[in-house]
Each structure stands twice: as C-alpha cells, then as structure tokens.
Design an enzyme around this catalytic site. Structure first.
Site, PDB file in Angstrom:
ATOM      1  N   HIS A 125       0.029 100.714 -27.045  1.00 53.21           N
ATOM      2  CA  HIS A 125       0.936  99.601 -27.306  1.00 53.21           C
ATOM      3  C   HIS A 125       2.056 100.053 -28.238  1.00 53.21           C
ATOM      4  CE1 HIS A 125      -3.003  97.147 -26.580  1.00 53.21           C
ATOM      5  NE2 HIS A 125      -2.605  97.816 -25.514  1.00 53.21           N
TER       6      HIS A 125
HETATM    7  C1  LIG Z   1      -5.563 103.317 -21.044  1.00 52.34           C
HETATM    8  C2  LIG Z   1      -4.591 102.176 -21.212  1.00 52.34           C
HETATM    9  C3  LIG Z   1      -5.075 100.876 -21.349  1.00 52.34           C
HETATM   10  C4  LIG Z   1      -4.180  99.821 -21.498  1.00 52.34           C
HETATM   11  N1  LIG Z   1      -4.689  98.570 -21.582  1.00 52.34           N
HETATM   12  C5  LIG Z   1      -3.849  97.506 -21.713  1.00 52.34           C
HETATM   13  C6  LIG Z   1      -4.352  96.184 -21.753  1.00 52.34           C
HETATM   14  O1  LIG Z   1      -5.559  95.935 -21.649  1.00 52.34           O
HETATM   15  N2  LIG Z   1      -3.479  95.168 -21.921  1.00 52.34           N
HETATM   16  C7  LIG Z   1      -2.138  95.387 -22.024  1.00 52.34           C
HETATM   17  O2  LIG Z   1      -1.404  94.420 -22.190  1.00 52.34           O
HETATM   18  N3  LIG Z   1      -1.632  96.631 -21.949  1.00 52.34           N
HETATM   19  C8  LIG Z   1      -2.444  97.698 -21.789  1.00 52.34           C
HETATM   20  N4  LIG Z   1      -1.920  98.951 -21.690  1.00 52.34           N
HETATM   21  C9  LIG Z   1      -0.457  99.120 -21.738  1.00 52.34           C
HETATM   22  C10 LIG Z   1       0.179  98.892 -20.371  1.00 52.34           C
HETATM   23  O3  LIG Z   1      -0.314  99.831 -19.465  1.00 52.34           O
HETATM   24  C11 LIG Z   1       1.690  99.018 -20.496  1.00 52.34           C
HETATM   25  O4  LIG Z   1       2.140  98.016 -21.400  1.00 52.34           O
HETATM   26  C12 LIG Z   1       2.417  98.780 -19.177  1.00 52.34           C
HETATM   27  O5  LIG Z   1       1.912  99.575 -18.169  1.00 52.34           O
HETATM   28  C13 LIG Z   1       3.901  99.042 -19.380  1.00 52.34           C
HETATM   29  O6  LIG Z   1       4.617  98.909 -18.171  1.00 52.34           O
HETATM   30  P1  LIG Z   1       5.958  99.721 -17.969  1.00 52.34           P
HETATM   31  O7  LIG Z   1       6.493  99.350 -16.659  1.00 52.34           O
HETATM   32  O8  LIG Z   1       6.802  99.549 -19.172  1.00 52.34           O
HETATM   33  O9  LIG Z   1       5.498 101.251 -17.984  1.00 52.34           O
HETATM   34  P2  LIG Z   1       4.517 102.050 -16.992  1.00 52.34           P
HETATM   35  O10 LIG Z   1       3.598 101.142 -16.286  1.00 52.34           O
HETATM   36  O11 LIG Z   1       3.924 103.143 -17.776  1.00 52.34           O
HETATM   37  O12 LIG Z   1       5.504 102.688 -15.922  1.00 52.34           O
HETATM   38  C14 LIG Z   1       6.498 103.630 -16.278  1.00 52.34           C
HETATM   39  C15 LIG Z   1       6.707 104.594 -15.126  1.00 52.34           C
HETATM   40  O13 LIG Z   1       7.901 105.325 -15.350  1.00 52.34           O
HETATM   41  C16 LIG Z   1       7.707 106.654 -14.960  1.00 52.34           C
HETATM   42  N5  LIG Z   1       8.682 107.507 -15.656  1.00 52.34           N
HETATM   43  C17 LIG Z   1       8.736 107.792 -16.973  1.00 52.34           C
HETATM   44  N6  LIG Z   1       9.768 108.606 -17.239  1.00 52.34           N
HETATM   45  C18 LIG Z   1      10.395 108.849 -16.061  1.00 52.34           C
HETATM   46  C19 LIG Z   1      11.518 109.614 -15.697  1.00 52.34           C
HETATM   47  N7  LIG Z   1      12.238 110.285 -16.602  1.00 52.34           N
HETATM   48  N8  LIG Z   1      11.865 109.670 -14.385  1.00 52.34           N
HETATM   49  C20 LIG Z   1      11.156 108.997 -13.456  1.00 52.34           C
HETATM   50  N9  LIG Z   1      10.083 108.244 -13.746  1.00 52.34           N
HETATM   51  C21 LIG Z   1       9.700 108.151 -15.044  1.00 52.34           C
HETATM   52  C22 LIG Z   1       6.285 106.928 -15.360  1.00 52.34           C
HETATM   53  O14 LIG Z   1       5.779 108.051 -14.648  1.00 52.34           O
HETATM   54  C23 LIG Z   1       5.600 105.626 -15.020  1.00 52.34           C
HETATM   55  O15 LIG Z   1       5.090 105.618 -13.712  1.00 52.34           O
HETATM   56  C24 LIG Z   1      -2.784 100.046 -21.536  1.00 52.34           C
HETATM   57  C25 LIG Z   1      -2.303 101.350 -21.395  1.00 52.34           C
HETATM   58  C26 LIG Z   1      -3.182 102.411 -21.234  1.00 52.34           C
HETATM   59  C27 LIG Z   1      -2.641 103.774 -21.079  1.00 52.34           C
END
Ligand SMILES: Cc1cc2nc3c(=O)[nH]c(=O)nc-3n(C[C@H](O)[C@H](O)[C@H](O)COP(=O)(O)OP(=O)(O)OC[C@H]3O[C@@H](n4cnc5c(N)ncnc54)[C@H](O)[C@@H]3O)c2cc1C
Ligand code: SF4
Lengths: 234, 591
Positions: free
Chosen positions: B518
């Site tokens: 987080h």
């Molecule tokens: C083990 C674990 C448990 C979690 N449990 C919870 C939970 O219970 N509750 C909760 O609220 N949150 C939880 N989280 C957090 C949650 O996963 C994130 O808040 C959420 O996935 C964020 O979404 P996002 O779209 O911002 O990023 P992400 O879902 O991480 O997606 C970002 C994507 O961008 C891609 N990317 C990054 N840089 C580049 C680049 N330069 N070029 C191309 N692609 C790129 C990455 O590969 C990734 O696929 C957890 C996280 C983890 C790791």
C-alpha cells in the site's frame, strides 16, 4: 575431544547419507561413515556442490533440522538434494534480485547489499566457515566437528559473531537456514520433503487447496493427510 | 532509431486494475485504446491453473507472479542526509507485473474510504486545532468528496463481486455491518464469506471491548456471481493460496477475471505485452504529450503517438514515469516547492499472533484472501486523536489469507529459529495459532518524497526512483497505541502465548520485511497546482492530456487498503474524460 562425532545417537538419516557418499573420494575419508546399515542408501549425486561442500551441507542440514522424535530430519527429507538442485535455478543466480553496483554498506534495514547471488553466498560461506574451522580445530572441517561444536558455530553465525574472511556470517547463515527450510517444507517435486514427512509433522494438508467445507468446523481436527503437486497422498 | 506506430486516441501504460478500468470505459466511449504492459499476458487458464499455481516455492520464494527486481527497482534511504541504496530483494512491498498487475495476486480486502478521510486536514484542524498537526506533516484534503465517489465505489464493488455486509444504506443503519461507514446506495454484491475460527473469536472479543465488529468487505466471491459486464465468477473455495497467487477458481476479483474477458473481444482495444514504457513523449512546449516511447519484446524502441496518455503503472511507478519524462516540477523538500514526488506515504502495519493448545483448530492453511472481521472503532472520527496522541487512525482485523510452511510458521516468542526446539514449536503452532493485524494510517511529511536517484540506473538506462521515507513519531505512537488495544483484545481469548510487534521508539523503516503493497502519494491530487501534481480528476496540472491513476493520488494514506479507493478514482477519472475532456480537450479545472 574425539575426532569422530561422539554422539552415538547421530541421526540414522545422516549415516545413511554419508553411506551414500562413498562414491565421492572425500566422503570416503569422513568419520562416521561406518554407521548402521539398516537404512536404504539414497543415491543422489550432487551436481552443483563439490564433495567438500556436500559434506558441509549435510552436516549443517543435520544440525539445523535434526532427526528426532518430533519428525524427520532435513537430511533424510532430502534437503541437501533440494538445495543442490535449487542452486541451479535462475533464482539462485540472482535472477529476481537487483544485482547492479555500486555496492555500498548500509544498515540492516536496507537488506542485503552485497554482490553475491544466493548460490555464491552459500558457497563462499561454506568455504569461509571451513577455513575458520581448520584454523580453530586443528585442521578439521565443519563436518568433522562434534555436534555441540557445530551448533555453537551455527549459533555464532546466526548472531553474526563468527568473524569470517569473505562474507558476513549472518548473511551466510540466514540464507542457509532459509534454504534448508525451503527444502524441508516445499513440495517434494523440488527434491526435498521426501514422503511429505515435514508436512505430516506439522499437519499441513499440502496442495489440497480446497477447504470451504472446513472453514467453520470447530470440534474436530482437520482429518485428511497431505497431497502433493503430483497428486500423491502422504 | 525508434519506429513509430500509427497514432491512436489513447495509450494506457500498464494493464492492472486501473489500466483495465480505463480501457473498458474509454472503449465504451468509442475510443481506440492501445494498452502497453511490460509483463507477459496472463489469465486463469493456463497461468493460474491447479495444481501448478499452488506451488509455494514458486509463488512465495521465486515470487513468480510478482515483478522481478532485476531490471527495475527503487533506491531507498531514511533521510535526505543518507545515500540511498537499491531495494535489491523484495521485502516490504511487492509490485506486480504482467496482465492484471498486482490486481491478479492481491488479497481482496476491498474497503471504501470514510467520508472524513476526504477532508482529512480540515477535519483534524476543526476537531483539535491547527497546532495539533506537527509542523512538518504535509497532510491535505482530497479535492473530491465521499458523496461524489459513492457511485464509483459501488460500481467497482459490483464489478468485483465484493462480499460483505452494509452498515448504512441511504442513511439507514443496517445490523451486522460497519455502523461508522459512509452511507451506501445499496447492499454489497454478495453476502460475506464464512468465518474461520480466529475471525469468529474476534467477534466475541471485540464486543467485549465495546467495539463494533463487521465482516471485512472481500473481493473473494462468497457465491457464484455474474458481474455487470457478464463475467462469471465461481465461489471461493478457501484455497489458502490467495495473497501472492493468481486465483485458480475465478473467485478473486482481478482485471483478468472481471474486465479483460470483455476487453479482449473489442476491436477498439489492442493489448501489447512485453512492452516496457520508458517515458511519456512531450512536444516542444513541454505542456502536451504526444505519446509514449517503449521497448518492445525484441528490445526495439517504439514510439506510440496518442492524443491521451494514461499512466496506470502502479502508484510509485507513475511518479517515476512523470519524473523521467519531465512532466511537472520535481518536489524539493528543502523549499517545499514543486509537486512531483511530494507526499509519499505508506501503511503502518503491525501483527499480533495468538497461540493456543491443540484442541483449538485454527487451521491457518485454510484461507480466503480478503475475508475476516474488523472494527472501525479506532478509525476516522471514532478515535479521539487528542486522547490517543497522534493523527490518523487504524483498524484491527482478523484475516487469514492462507498459511503454508514455506511462507513461514509463526512460533511463540523466545523459540529458537532451528533445531529440535524449533521443530517442536512449529509442529505445535502450525494448526493452533492465528494472527490479528493492526493496519494504521500513514501521514505525509515534508521529508518523505520520491525523486530520481543520482547513481543507480535500471536495465533501460533510466535513473531509478529514489524513495526517502522513515517512520515518524506520530506513526510510532499510533503503532504502540493500536497494537496495545489489539493485545488487550487478544488476551480476552486466553492464548497460551502472544507475540506482537508494535514499533519501538526510534524504529526505522525496514524494507526487508513484508508490510504491505500500500504505497501511496508522490503524484497527489489537490485543489491547486501549487500543492498537488494532479487536479481532482487525476489530470496532470502541467500536461493536461496526461492522467496518472492510482494510489499515487492519495495526499496521505488512511487506515484501509487502497484498492477500493483506487478503483473508484479510476471510474471517476474515466467519467470526467468521457463526459468533459472529450468534448473540450484541455484542463478540466482552471488553475
Ligand atoms: C500481495 C499483495 C496483496 C495485496 N492485497 C490487497 C488487498 O487485500 N486490498 C487492497 O486494497 N489492495 C491490496 N494490494 C494492492 C493492490 O494490488 C493495488 O492497490 C492495485 O493492484 C493497484 O492497481 P494499479 O492499477 O494501480 O496497479 P497494478 O495492478 O499493479 O498494475 C500496474 C501494471 O502496470 C505495469 N507497468 C508498470 N510499469 C510499466 C511500464 N513502464 N510499462 C508498461 N507497463 C508497466 C505493471 O506490470 C502492472 O501490470 C495488494 C498487493 C499485493 C502485491
Ligand atoms: S482463497 Fe478463494 S479467492 Fe483466493 S485464490 Fe483461493 S479460491 Fe481464489
């Protein structure tokens, strides 16, 4: 102090493994090889570790997770085999670690900042501990010490109090212990946890991955034995 | 020489939760969307298929489903006087990679923020006076309200099949839910998951403390479910391989299970995997993005021109992309000027483990990622901060995402780490212990920020992102106060041993131990461009055809997990783009 392990209860697993080593020249010279013949010989031949490292590894495994009435020891569980195989994966060569320099010293909260990937941490560490042992114990290696001496050394390494030339003993120890536990507990497909013995010891059902009927059962222990990734039952 | 692709309407960087949401909404609106994802394509079949997916060595040691740090990581230091060193091995937080991002291996705890989390600074000032907030604490109000986001919280929960119990619907209290939550427009998509033993005991103990326990809203489906997009989900079978693993069962909400099945069929949507975006391209004015530059699977540099660039690459990675692209002005902790990198914050997590005799069947190997029980009695306006002595609250919860021995066995305090004594303790504890966690808010500070590292580079030649972060007295006091409450509650249950890890005075941030993923802030949303990187629609103040969507937008972190809020903000931004931006491309808020 005797030259040979003085403990008559030296684990059968350990004797069994040393027995299996007679193909290797160094192993033949090892004390403790002539143990009882009642256990089958396991014939894993290491392909990563050399003979000296292999005897070290077996001795260390045997101390870190000894055979006792609680459950199987690391050696009989195949942990040395696991580690030997694991060292040959990309993981052990640092494939998921950031390995670029410069390498600066930093407080422990910043994690490992050294140059060595896992497999070299273990290799360099074993050599360094053996060198220390030869100096301190009249030419004997770690594997040739008595159990109590080995345990004292491991404890000193755990606390970072063992001064080694090439590596922090704490870094070596923590990585070694993590690998031993990984091998002891991970699925048998990776070479350790033979017969799922470690899982049975703690009551882990392994890879069943379906417990919905048991979430709210309170009055009975979970009854099913473990199952592994290959579908075998323990 | 970079090759140049034909121009598209929208380029999205990252295919996790936010990228998938934006792609869905913008292709709905008829825009041609290209999504660039640095990792591989992934889906339930074959990538999360049983039994391969439940290999603990691959999942939890090799971290097969997470980002490798080999090519790209951050550097870290505790204060501006130190030289930062790389985050070489994964510990404290675990960014994702591949289609689905961290959204494919998260746990599923799915919270909304409280109404008072939005006007955070003014609320504290009103209640306790300005002087209550330490000088260097740079907390701010969100420039959006709970009421504005409510429809989006609601929609995201229905997309995810969130299982829970409402506490307040249209202002009317509901028995069994969280009485302190913001009012909802309707009940959760599904009823709560069943309680494992520790969660059931939590109910009794929490009530004895005079608290109001309620089921953690969990995006792990308690029933078979079809979401508003027609995506089908199967009931969670409590497999115990949730956090860090993809779901073998179509039960954990993920972009892969809940949104991509629709997107993949759309002609207006094009997904390119193994596409590592290096930077956002700007025109000569620096005020307009022309597209992005990325490396394709073969390592060739490719330019993708687009009218609109959406950064959906995960919180701090969005900030990194803004910094390396020269979007906006980097934050300077000395002067307080500049906004990119400002207000980095995290989560204040602490654990209490309860050990019991063998007749207590805790069975930690049973697990449902996000389900369990929690309380809000020490969070938001329920907490008397003046009495507690710190800013920001937290929650205590009983949660059991599933334990396995490779992931580690909790043993009572004082147990050696190896040898027969350890074996005995491991055998005695594995099935007869569970844990409660205290998840606290984390404030933002003048000195906690993100910037570019002067020394270390990633595999693509870019400077690594540098994180300057440490625990402040406020968070340490919060940890001690909240863990003490959790221990009081735990003692009611008469465990034979209890271990707890409240932060001690002077504790430094330890990046080697997993705490949570987080991470928040760094490119925050705000009411004016002086103190924020983004406006209320997550649009860059400086480059209006760039939006940065993720928890990077939080001015500080509240006591909850971020993703419910992140998803709601993604739908909120998408609506602003469709309803306002497309009609009149340009700044949606006048500075
Ligand atoms: C083990 C674990 C448990 C979690 N449990 C919870 C939970 O219970 N509750 C909760 O609220 N949150 C939880 N989280 C957090 C949650 O996963 C994130 O808040 C959420 O996935 C964020 O979404 P996002 O779209 O911002 O990023 P992400 O879902 O991480 O997606 C970002 C994507 O961008 C891609 N990317 C990054 N840089 C580049 C680049 N330069 N070029 C191309 N692609 C790129 C990455 O590969 C990734 O696929 C957890 C996280 C983890 C790791
Ligand atoms: S616990 Fe449930 S939601 Fe989580 S991975 Fe297992 S089946 Fe899927």
């Amino acid at each position: 102090m005797s030259q040979t392990p003085s403990d008559p209860a030296a684990s059968p697993s350990r004797r069994r493994f040393f027995k299996g080593l007679t193909l290797l020249p160094v192993a033949a010279a090892l004390p403790g090889c002539g143990g009882s013949q009642d256990t089958p010989v396991r014939d894993y031949v290491p392909t990563f570790f050399n003979a000296v490292e292999w005897t070290f590894l077996i001795a260390a495994c045997d101390r870190l997770i000894p055979h006792d009435e609680i459950g199987p020891g690391a050696v009989e569980s195949g942990v040395p085999e696991f580690i030997d195989r694991h060292m040959q994966t990309p993981y052990a060569s640092g494939a998921i670690w950031y390995m670029q320099g410069p390498y600066l010293e930093a407080p422990p909260e910043f994690g490992y900042q050294g140059r060595l990937p896992l497999r070299d941490i273990l290799r360099v560490g074993m050599a360094a501990v053996d060198a220390h042992c030869r100096q301190t114990f009249e030419g004997r290696t770690f594997a040739q010490l008595e159990h109590a001496q080995q345990e004292t050394l491991l404890t000193a390494a755990q606390d970072g109090k063992l001064e080694l030339d090439d590596i922090s003993s704490k870094v070596f120890f923590s990585n070694l212990l993590a690998e031993v536990k990984n091998g002891y507990f991970s699925d048998p497909v990776h070479g350790g946890n033979k017969g799922m013995g470690a899982w049975k010891m703690i009551g882990y059902p392994g890879m069943r991955a379906d417990y919905i009927d048991w979430v709210s059962v309170r009055d009975r222990p979970y009854p099913l034995p473990p199952v592994d990734l290959s579908g075998r039952r323990g | 020489m970079a090759t140049t692709k034909p121009k598209v309407d929208v380029v999205i960087v990252g295919m996790g939760w936010t990228g998938s949401i934006l792609a869905k909404e913008l292709t709905d609106a008829g825009l041609h969307v290209v999504a660039l994802e640095r990792g591989a394509d992934r889906d339930t079949q074959p990538d999360f298929a049983y039994p391969k997916v439940v290999d603990e060595l691959e999942g939890s040691v090799h971290r097969k489903y997470l980002q490798s740090l080999a090519q790209d990581t951050i550097t870290i230091r505790h204060n501006t006087g130190q030289t930062a060193v790389p985050y070489r091995q994964m510990g404290s937080f675990k960014p994702g990679t591949g289609v689905g991002g961290a959204g494919s291996h998260w746990s599923g705890c799915h919270f909304r923020a409280l109404p008072e989390d939005f006007n955070f600074r003014s609320n504290i000032e009103q209640r306790y006076g300005r002087g209550f907030i330490p000088q260097d604490m740079t907390i701010q109000d969100f420039p959006v309200s709970y009421e504005e986001l409510e429809p989006h919280f609601d929609h995201f929960e229905y997309v995810c099949g969130t299982s829970g119990k409402a506490g307040v619907i249209n202002g009317v209290m509901q028995a069994g839910g969280n009485p302190f939550e913001g009012s909802r427009s309707r009940e959760y998509a599904l009823p709560p998951n069943p309680n494992y033993l520790g969660a059931e005991l939590f109910y009794g103990a929490a009530r004895e403390m005079g608290w109001h326990p309620y089921p953690i809203p969990a995006s792990n489906t308690s029933r078979a479910y079809t979401n508003p997009y027609g995506c089908q989900m199967g009931p969670c079978n409590a497999c115990g391989f949730c956090s860090d693993y993809g779901c073998l069962n179509y039960s954990k909400a993920s972009p892969n299970a809940c949104i991509l099945p629709v997107l993949r069929q759309r002609e207006l949507f094009e997904l390119r995997t193994h596409a590592q975006v290096l930077k956002v391209d700007l025109d000569s004015t620096g005020r307009k993005a022309t597209g992005v530059t990325y490396l394709d699977a073969q390592g060739r540099e490719v330019q993708q021109p687009a009218d609109l660039v959406l950064l959906c690459a995960f919180s701090y990675i969005n900030v990194h992309l803004m910094l390396v692209s020269g979007i906006g002005t980097p934050y300077d902790p000395q002067t307080g000027e500049g906004t990119i990198g400002k207000n980095y914050s995290y989560q204040n997590l602490n654990r209490v483990v309860l050990f019991f005799d063998k007749d207590v069947q805790a069975n930690g190997f049973i697990g449902i990622g996000g389900a369990g029980t929690t309380i809000d009695d020490l969070n938001g306006n329920q907490l008397d901060n003046a009495e507690a002595g710190f800013v920001g609250g937290g929650i205590i919860w009983a949660r059991q995402p599933g334990a396995g021995p490779v992931r580690g066995i909790n043993v009572p305090p004082g147990t050696p780490a190896w040898g027969s004594a350890w074996k005995r303790a491991a055998a005695d504890s594995f099935r007869h212990s569970f844990y409660y966690e205290v998840q606290g808010a984390c404030m933002s500070y003048k000195q906690s920020y993100l910037s570019l590292d002067p020394t270390y580079k990633d595999a693509f030649g870019r400077p690594l992102l540098r994180m300057t972060f440490d625990w402040h007295d406020n968070e340490i006091r919060a940890s001690q106060y909240l863990v003490d409450k959790a221990q009081q509650m735990s003692r009611i249950l008469n465990p034979i041993a209890l271990s707890g890890d409240a932060k001690k005075d002077g504790t430094h941030y330890d990046i080697t131990k997993y705490q949570s993923t987080h991470t928040c802030g760094g490119a925050i949303m705000g009411a004016n461009p002086k103190d924020s990187a983004l406006n209320r629609y997550l649009q860059s103040w400086d480059v209006p055809n760039v939006f940065a969507i993720g928890s990077n937008a939080f001015p500080q972190n509240n006591g909850y997990n971020p993703t419910g809020m992140v998803g709601a903000l993604a739908y909120w931004a998408a609506k602003a783009i469709v309803d306002q931006y497309l009609k009149a491309p340009g700044p949606l808020v006048q500075a």
